[in-house]
Design an enzyme around this catalytic site. Sequence first.
Site, PDB file in Angstrom:
ATOM      1  N   GLU A  42       8.138   3.374   1.666  1.00 14.98           N
ATOM      2  CA  GLU A  42       9.118   2.319   1.914  1.00 14.98           C
ATOM      3  C   GLU A  42       9.625   1.666   0.635  1.00 14.98           C
ATOM      4  OE1 GLU A  42       7.410  -0.280   4.819  1.00 14.98           O
ATOM      5  OE2 GLU A  42       7.281   1.303   6.323  1.00 14.98           O
ATOM      6  N   LYS A  93      10.385  -2.742  17.127  1.00 14.30           N
ATOM      7  CA  LYS A  93      10.798  -1.425  16.640  1.00 14.30           C
ATOM      8  C   LYS A  93      11.474  -0.692  17.793  1.00 14.30           C
ATOM      9  CE  LYS A  93       7.103  -0.785  13.202  1.00 14.30           C
ATOM     10  NZ  LYS A  93       5.811  -0.103  12.929  1.00 14.30           N
TER      11      LYS A  93
END
Length: 426
Positions: free
Chosen positions: A205, A335
């Site tokens: 990330e 999510k």
Amino acid sequence: MALIDAIHAREILDSRGNPTVEVEVLLSDGQIGRAAVPSGASTGEHEAVELRDGDKGRYLGKGVQKAVDAVIDEISPALIGFDATDQRSIDQAMIDLDGTPNKGKLGANAILGVSLAVANAAAASADLPLYKYLGGPNAHVLPVPLMNILNGGSHADSDVDIQEFMIAPIGAETFSEGLRWGVEVYHNLKAVLQEKGLSTGLGDEGGFAPNLPSNRAALDLIQEAIKNAGYTPGTDIALALDVASSEFYKEGAYQFEGKALSATEMSAYYAELVADYPLVSIEDPLDENDWEGWKTLTDTIGDKVQLVGDDLFVTNPVRLQQGIETATANSLLVKVNQIGSLTETLDAVSLAQRSGYTTITSHRSGETEDTTIADIAVATNAGQIKTGAPARSERVAKYNQLLRIEEELDDAARYAGRSAFPRFKG
């Protein structure tokens, strides 16, 4: 009224070089909506099913041609002629067509791709940005970015157990200012690591992934970087963690820092961290099935820090309701691919917010240049967003979209700032 005229899907690549699904929806008025589906590395066992091909001779088994075919051969014929603005009926039609409790037949990656592409097409047809189309006139809160600047766990090849060490620019006046502060700390952290002879390699990330002796060492490095950037830890910039503890929960114990710890011992560890550092949020501090441990932890420190259910809730209203009824955790990580449709995602957010839980719109470690979650964060007034470090274009794309939204909202824009963390007393 714009109707669905055609739906197409294709295989594209995500940020880890793995295939994922991209969908395009064409409406009767000529508008097109496109969406690409993300993919997680540390996935909760209760998540909706991400359909992969399993053919080891093609993309090492990770191809998504089955999901693409499901869109083209099954979902598309079923949805032609639907009113594109009737998102709930469209999503329900796909859920019914799938017929399984976890979207295992068509694949959550197929269903979600269509769901998000439909929303983007309908917004274009209404001549509205997606955040306004979904959220209406009340969509005006820019989220605090929880920026993952140091990676461990399954996002990095290192000895650090905790998966994400994040910074939250809570003292900024605007999103753009908060983003700038985060970027400055990120670059200062790189300088600190170089100065100490530590690796500046990046995790999935975009955060740095040095090999460190302990998790506290990571927090100390970040605080040093915050100070070097000219900011005050806890006042200007706070800290946050994603522990992803299900990844190291084995045989009834947490294999953490070389020891086998109980939920009670882990809770005591977190209580010490909260006392010693300006922590505003701890995500997945305990295993996704350790409801008893979660309840104890919530009772112990839930009034001082945000306790976020990711693997615990998997953006599922049913599991979230269980948490609400037992006063377990106090925040929902959102999510879209965990539950697999936009409608179910928005239902989970609404339930959380009505019940006094904070919400955090989140990316996955396998991302694309799609920016839909940035609009969802503003549409739902989430107040917080997780979309990685200010590096790697699949992460920066979301930050840049939020900059555009803030500019467009102009005087109506409000940055959530410190108010996003009502339990933080630092």
